[in-house]
Scaffold this active site. Structure first.
Site, PDB file in Angstrom:
ATOM      1  N   SER A 237      -2.359   0.603  -4.169  1.00 34.15           N
ATOM      2  CA  SER A 237      -2.884   1.755  -3.821  1.00 34.15           C
ATOM      3  C   SER A 237      -4.360   2.393  -4.072  1.00 34.15           C
ATOM      4  O   SER A 237      -4.509   2.131  -5.278  1.00 34.15           O
ATOM      5  CB  SER A 237      -2.122   2.840  -3.657  1.00 34.15           C
ATOM      6  OG  SER A 237      -2.410   4.203  -3.458  1.00 34.15           O
ATOM      7  N   ALA A 238      -5.044   2.899  -3.156  1.00 42.02           N
ATOM      8  CA  ALA A 238      -6.417   3.511  -3.723  1.00 42.02           C
ATOM      9  C   ALA A 238      -6.241   4.750  -4.220  1.00 42.02           C
ATOM     10  O   ALA A 238      -7.070   5.251  -4.896  1.00 42.02           O
ATOM     11  CB  ALA A 238      -7.093   3.485  -2.223  1.00 42.02           C
TER      12      ALA A 238
ATOM     13  N   LYS B 170      -8.749   6.599   6.098  1.00 43.27           N
ATOM     14  CA  LYS B 170      -7.447   5.863   5.625  1.00 43.27           C
ATOM     15  C   LYS B 170      -7.715   4.796   4.504  1.00 43.27           C
ATOM     16  O   LYS B 170      -8.637   4.043   5.099  1.00 43.27           O
ATOM     17  CB  LYS B 170      -6.546   5.589   6.716  1.00 43.27           C
ATOM     18  CG  LYS B 170      -5.786   6.610   7.343  1.00 43.27           C
ATOM     19  CD  LYS B 170      -4.752   6.086   8.356  1.00 43.27           C
ATOM     20  CE  LYS B 170      -3.940   7.023   8.948  1.00 43.27           C
ATOM     21  NZ  LYS B 170      -3.314   6.705  10.039  1.00 43.27           N
TER      22      LYS B 170
ATOM     23  N   LYS C 276     -11.257  -0.775  -1.838  1.00 47.01           N
ATOM     24  CA  LYS C 276     -10.916  -1.720  -0.703  1.00 47.01           C
ATOM     25  C   LYS C 276     -11.931  -1.367   0.128  1.00 47.01           C
ATOM     26  O   LYS C 276     -12.612  -0.232   0.359  1.00 47.01           O
ATOM     27  CB  LYS C 276      -9.543  -1.457  -0.029  1.00 47.01           C
ATOM     28  CG  LYS C 276      -8.323  -1.205  -0.868  1.00 47.01           C
ATOM     29  CD  LYS C 276      -7.204  -0.611  -0.100  1.00 47.01           C
ATOM     30  CE  LYS C 276      -6.016  -0.503  -0.968  1.00 47.01           C
ATOM     31  NZ  LYS C 276      -4.989   0.318  -0.502  1.00 47.01           N
TER      32      LYS C 276
ATOM     33  N   THR D  87       1.345  10.424   3.867  1.00 41.20           N
ATOM     34  CA  THR D  87       0.503  11.145   3.185  1.00 41.20           C
ATOM     35  C   THR D  87      -0.895  11.626   4.068  1.00 41.20           C
ATOM     36  O   THR D  87      -1.501  12.660   3.643  1.00 41.20           O
ATOM     37  CB  THR D  87       0.379  10.888   1.752  1.00 41.20           C
ATOM     38  OG1 THR D  87      -0.027   9.327   1.870  1.00 41.20           O
ATOM     39  CG2 THR D  87       1.373  11.266   0.870  1.00 41.20           C
TER      40      THR D  87
ATOM     41  N   ASP E 285       0.836  -1.212  -0.157  1.00 42.78           N
ATOM     42  CA  ASP E 285       0.240   0.005  -0.161  1.00 42.78           C
ATOM     43  C   ASP E 285       0.966   1.202  -0.062  1.00 42.78           C
ATOM     44  O   ASP E 285       2.062   1.092   0.218  1.00 42.78           O
ATOM     45  CB  ASP E 285      -0.846  -0.053   1.248  1.00 42.78           C
ATOM     46  CG  ASP E 285      -1.717   1.272   1.516  1.00 42.78           C
ATOM     47  OD1 ASP E 285      -2.382   1.410   0.473  1.00 42.78           O
ATOM     48  OD2 ASP E 285      -1.616   1.684   2.634  1.00 42.78           O
ATOM     49  N   LEU E 286       0.351   2.374  -0.493  1.00 44.30           N
ATOM     50  CA  LEU E 286       1.392   3.480  -0.296  1.00 44.30           C
ATOM     51  C   LEU E 286       1.066   4.399   1.038  1.00 44.30           C
ATOM     52  O   LEU E 286       2.018   4.394   1.570  1.00 44.30           O
ATOM     53  CB  LEU E 286       0.926   4.503  -1.635  1.00 44.30           C
ATOM     54  CG  LEU E 286       1.835   5.585  -1.817  1.00 44.30           C
ATOM     55  CD1 LEU E 286       3.343   5.375  -2.045  1.00 44.30           C
ATOM     56  CD2 LEU E 286       1.301   6.399  -3.007  1.00 44.30           C
ATOM     57  N   ASP E 287       0.048   5.249   1.090  1.00 45.91           N
ATOM     58  CA  ASP E 287      -0.289   6.080   1.972  1.00 45.91           C
ATOM     59  C   ASP E 287      -0.207   5.263   3.594  1.00 45.91           C
ATOM     60  O   ASP E 287      -1.127   4.366   3.751  1.00 45.91           O
ATOM     61  CB  ASP E 287      -1.545   6.672   1.880  1.00 45.91           C
ATOM     62  CG  ASP E 287      -1.542   7.491   0.550  1.00 45.91           C
ATOM     63  OD1 ASP E 287      -0.481   7.817   0.076  1.00 45.91           O
ATOM     64  OD2 ASP E 287      -2.503   7.969   0.373  1.00 45.91           O
TER      65      ASP E 287
ATOM     66  N   GLU F 253      -0.288  -3.371   4.606  1.00 45.97           N
ATOM     67  CA  GLU F 253      -1.503  -2.327   4.716  1.00 45.97           C
ATOM     68  C   GLU F 253      -1.469  -1.704   5.984  1.00 45.97           C
ATOM     69  O   GLU F 253      -1.078  -2.324   7.133  1.00 45.97           O
ATOM     70  CB  GLU F 253      -2.589  -3.040   4.493  1.00 45.97           C
ATOM     71  CG  GLU F 253      -3.258  -2.973   3.166  1.00 45.97           C
ATOM     72  CD  GLU F 253      -3.925  -1.502   2.890  1.00 45.97           C
ATOM     73  OE1 GLU F 253      -3.816  -0.751   3.868  1.00 45.97           O
ATOM     74  OE2 GLU F 253      -4.087  -1.296   1.751  1.00 45.97           O
ATOM     75  N   ASP F 254      -1.958  -0.600   6.219  1.00 49.63           N
ATOM     76  CA  ASP F 254      -2.210   0.315   7.207  1.00 49.63           C
ATOM     77  C   ASP F 254      -3.446   0.515   7.497  1.00 49.63           C
ATOM     78  O   ASP F 254      -3.796   0.938   8.639  1.00 49.63           O
ATOM     79  CB  ASP F 254      -1.462   1.531   7.089  1.00 49.63           C
ATOM     80  CG  ASP F 254      -2.079   2.674   6.290  1.00 49.63           C
ATOM     81  OD1 ASP F 254      -2.409   2.245   5.248  1.00 49.63           O
ATOM     82  OD2 ASP F 254      -2.449   3.829   6.650  1.00 49.63           O
TER      83      ASP F 254
END
Ligand code: B16
Ligand code: MG
Length: 218
Positions: free
Chosen positions: A114-115, A45, A145, A17, A9-11, A169-170
């Site tokens: 990522s979303a 998130k 997601k 971010t 995942d990114l953020d 994933e966060d």
């Protein structure tokens, strides 16, 4: 050595971010006379931009026209991008480069999942784009997601079976998506929030090279 698909995942996993999303959503919510707290930001998130605005409007009991909705989405993104444009490599979260380099050394395929529709821009800003064999983001999916679509597309692009994929994933929705996809879910954050993940680490500094190697050998 076996090959597994590693999906990030990114953020909240590679970069933080969420703080910029918070600033941009707060400015927008307040301009509509809606309160916006850090706790509410937490609930956004991993949630898509459209869904985030829907939630904020419902918290403020506001209904608006479709055209106004589109305007607000554009406004929020413009503001968010003004923060993103100042990002650089210093914003990569601790030990993420170590894990990416180890995976490369071990010849493991890596994808983004990522979303965010801004994912490619962010990866370019922090100079990490070349580390990824595949990038799947908010522009590539029709279902957000916790639907597993984003991770299943990543697995396909990496040519790895979903059960041989590992997702970092966060977000609650993201961990759920990884579980539904039959992948190994690794939560980055607190056990209290991400208890449904197969493994939870506060951040990458807690993830040892031995642990990564054990995932590959499984
Ligand atoms: P954008 P991730 C998600 O990214 C964020 O966590 C979420 O807060 C944001 O609303 C969503 O991307 C959409 O982002 O407005 O840039 O398209 O965690 O899935 O990498
Ligand atoms: Mg995230």
């Amino acid at each position: 050595m076996k090959k597994k698909g590693f999906i990030f995942d990114l953020d909240g996993v590679i970069v933080d971010t969420a703080k910029y999303h918070f600033l941009a959503w707060k400015k927008l919510a307040n301009s509509l006379e809606i309160d916006f707290t850090e706790e509410e930001n937490e609930q956004l998130k991993g949630v898509s931009r459209v869904r985030s605005l829907e939630k904020i409007l419902s918290w403020g009991n506001k209904t608006i026209s479709e055209d106004r909705f589109k305007e607000l989405m554009a406004e929020k993104n413009e503001d968010y991008l003004s923060h993103i444009s100042k990002m650089d490599e210093n914003e990569i979260l601790p030990d993420v480069p170590r894990v990416l380099h180890l995976l490369k050394e071990l010849q493991q395929p890596i994808s983004l999942g990522s979303a965010s529709k801004n994912a490619r821009t962010i990866l370019e800003r922090v100079n990490l784009k070349s580390h990824f064999n595949a990038i799947v983001d908010g522009n590539d999916v029709s279902k957000a997601k916790p639907d597993p679509e984003v991770f299943l597309i990543a697995a396909k692009l990496l040519d790895i079976n979903p059960e041989d994929c590992i997702v970092f994933e966060d977000s609650v929705a993201g961990v759920e998506a990884a579980n539904v996809a039959n992948m190994i879910s690794i939560g980055i954050g607190s056990e209290a929030v991400l208890g449904h993940a197969q493994h939870v680490f506060r951040d990458f500094t807690e993830i040892s090279n031995e642990f990564i190697k054990s995932l590959i050998e499984k």
